[in-house]
Design an enzyme around this catalytic site. Structure first.
Site, short mmCIF file in Angstrom:
data_model
loop_
_atom_site.label_atom_id
_atom_site.label_comp_id
_atom_site.label_asym_id
_atom_site.label_seq_id
_atom_site.Cartn_x
_atom_site.Cartn_y
_atom_site.Cartn_z
N GLY B 53 114.36 87.46 120.80
CA GLY B 53 113.77 86.26 120.22
C GLY B 53 113.64 85.17 121.27
O GLY B 53 114.44 85.08 122.19
N SER B 54 112.61 84.33 121.14
CA SER B 54 112.47 83.20 122.04
C SER B 54 113.45 82.10 121.63
O SER B 54 114.11 82.18 120.60
CB SER B 54 111.03 82.67 122.01
N GLY B 55 113.53 81.06 122.46
CA GLY B 55 114.44 79.96 122.18
C GLY B 55 115.68 79.99 123.05
O GLY B 55 116.53 79.11 122.96
N HIS B 56 115.79 81.02 123.90
CA HIS B 56 116.94 81.15 124.79
C HIS B 56 116.54 80.93 126.25
O HIS B 56 117.29 81.29 127.16
CB HIS B 56 117.57 82.54 124.65
N LYS B 104 120.04 92.91 123.93
CA LYS B 104 121.19 92.19 123.37
C LYS B 104 121.48 92.75 121.98
O LYS B 104 120.54 93.01 121.20
CB LYS B 104 120.89 90.68 123.28
N ASP B 109 116.70 93.39 117.12
CA ASP B 109 116.36 93.81 118.49
C ASP B 109 116.68 95.29 118.70
O ASP B 109 115.86 96.05 119.23
CB ASP B 109 117.18 93.00 119.52
N HIS B 215 122.28 81.73 118.19
CA HIS B 215 121.32 81.32 117.15
C HIS B 215 122.00 80.35 116.18
O HIS B 215 121.51 80.13 115.08
CB HIS B 215 120.80 82.52 116.38
#
Lengths: 329, 329
Positions: B53-56, B104, B109, B215
């Site tokens: 996921g994006s945001g990291h 991860k 995922d 998250h």
């Protein structure tokens, strides 16, 4: 106030101790008076010394190393360092050809660097940075503020100094770069200075401060939240209005986070910037995106444009090896 | 919600377009399906593909380049990428010897990478990262979560792959590093996912979440705010309890910001970490401090320890040239 901190009074000392330990291959911390200097000096090179209030990291300590600064003098958070720090740093890093002080235009910084300049035994000159086009005078400033464009001056003059230029040449280059550099920022939130314990300014859930300074100084106007494209447009209009790049100008673009804004948003803001410049036939020759001149955990960003010629492009591309900027080696 | 954003639906696409434009010397963006790949592939090298996921950010896209990843597949914010992204990325970067997926440990995922692994025409293997010692199972996870330690795996296996190792060797090395790596984090604030528009979790002005996930997943306990030394101590106790480093162990220490915490606080936390380890005769062989695996604008940090041998130290030191990590070249 929730911060990684033990005692407010020890904040700077403990942070610098951690910094010096993490980057012991590149820098050395002097504690009395406080300055950071390069581990390995280059004999015969003009030395670059900068400094200012802490809270803007990685500026300036993160830019000490090959190709940029020889020393940085950190003051307490948002407080000027003192002349004795500057004089000791200058003496420690001068190898003969003199020291160039790179100073952001704030009254306290300027007064203290001028005092150090006069009292120092070391031959020295000064470049004053005032790239912030937002307001003419501000809370702590007579004349325009010095903000994120400072790192461009530090990088380019740093490279010229490595090439063996004289103190006079380094000063002239620094002054020239400053004239070619313009910045404006926007804040979404205020930061909290640890010693104060409360937010520097109040701002509504749907408000932004357009033209904010890096200490939370007021900008041009308090506005309603707007799309990234509109914010980028307002900042760029002001910057271009000041910089007046000629047809076919080549730009170095710096999208700088103020501390609390995620990298993914900075890249989005860079995208807005890129498209805006493209529509006006302005060419991006070099780009840098990151939180490099911050205001503690303030959410927001600034855009810097620098009109660069071939010489400036070459000095931007040249090798740099510091804790926070490194390429080409 | 105040963010640099135009429309929520375009956040990822515009951010990636800005990223690719800023780093056009190193990476290429493919838009349908979405992945970032190295501009120049190295024929005959095992290719490393990660994603999530994006945001990291900068994880994973900022680590695409020489010495680390060959491709990264970004999903929407905090949402797994899809198997078609992974399969297309693997096909694009494989030059013969196969692809190692670095994943991860999150249910989405893992499921999607397993599907891609089965359906891909490209020979492949997978390394699953589960370095977060905070909790055994979590909101989106069966088993431990994969967090900041991932970048250590990406750096070390990336270096081994550059040296010409086989897919089997790369997988074995990745599995070994994961076993030697342990992380725990703490949050001071929640982030806001743009599509949700409100904070992921509520937390009081004097509260911290010890063991938080990247998250915003719950950790071990909700605690009162504490000094940096005490927070570092609690995280390190948990990490050491899991990692059980032998006498004379050499550690790679990563102090990672979650996005909204200033660099000066991260260095202070590194200082607390350093002194804690020193008191227990544990040696820091390598250190990295920065916001490298983030949770949007969450304030907080994680500490990662990795017990490294000589081979691992060599692969950490080896040249890397990516948008967000670069040294030695």
């Amino acid at each position: 106030m929730k911060k990684f901190i033990n005692h407010v009074d020890d904040y700077l000392a403990e942070s610098l101790a951690g910094f010096a330990a993490a980057h012991g291959d590149l820098v050395v911390l002097n504690t009395d008076p406080v300055y950071i200097r390069r581990k390995r000096l280059k004999p015969g090179k003009v030395a670059l010394v900068s400094g200012g209030g802490s809270g803007h990291e990685p500026l300036h300590s993160g830019f000490v190393g090959y190709g940029m600064l020889d020393a940085a003098c950190p003051g307490q958070i948002f407080t000027s360092p003192t002349p004795d720090q500057m004089m000791a740093a200058a003496k420690a890093v001068d190898t003969g050809p003199g020291v160039l002080f790179i100073v952001k235009n704030y009254s306290g910084d300027l007064m203290n660097f001028e005092m150090a300049s006069e009292m120092s035994e070391v031959q020295n000159a000064m470049v004053l940075i005032n790239d912030d086009v937002a307001v003419e005078n501000s809370s702590y400033t007579t004349g325009r503020r010095g903000v994120a464009g400072t790192l461009i001056v530090e990088k380019l003059v740093g490279s010229l100094a490595e090439s063996g230029a004289s103190l006079e040449q380094c000063k002239a280059f620094g002054d020239r770069i400053n004239k070619h550099t313009a910045t404006m920022g926007v804040a979404f939130t205020s930061c909290t200075v640890p010693a104060a314990g409360t937010r520097t300014f109040k701002i509504g859930d749907d408000e932004i401060e357009v033209g904010v300074g890096i200490h939370g100084e007021p900008g041009r106007r308090r506005a309603r939240m707007a799309p990234a494209d509109a914010i980028a447009g307002e900042l760029l209009e002001a910057i271009i209005d000041d910089l007046k790049p000629g047809a076919g100008a080549e730009l170095l673009v710096l999208v700088n986070g103020l501390g609390g804004t995620p990298l993914s948003e900075l890249y989005l803001l860079f995208n807005s910037t890129r498209l805006w410049l493209q529509r006006r036939d302005l060419r991006i020759a070099r780009a840098q995106v990151g939180s490099l001149t911050t205001s503690l955990e303030m959410a927001g960003a600034s855009i810097t444009l620098c009109t660069i010629d071939e010489e400036m492009a070459r000095h931007w591309d040249s090798p740099v090896l510091t804790p926070s900027l490194r390429w080409g080696m």
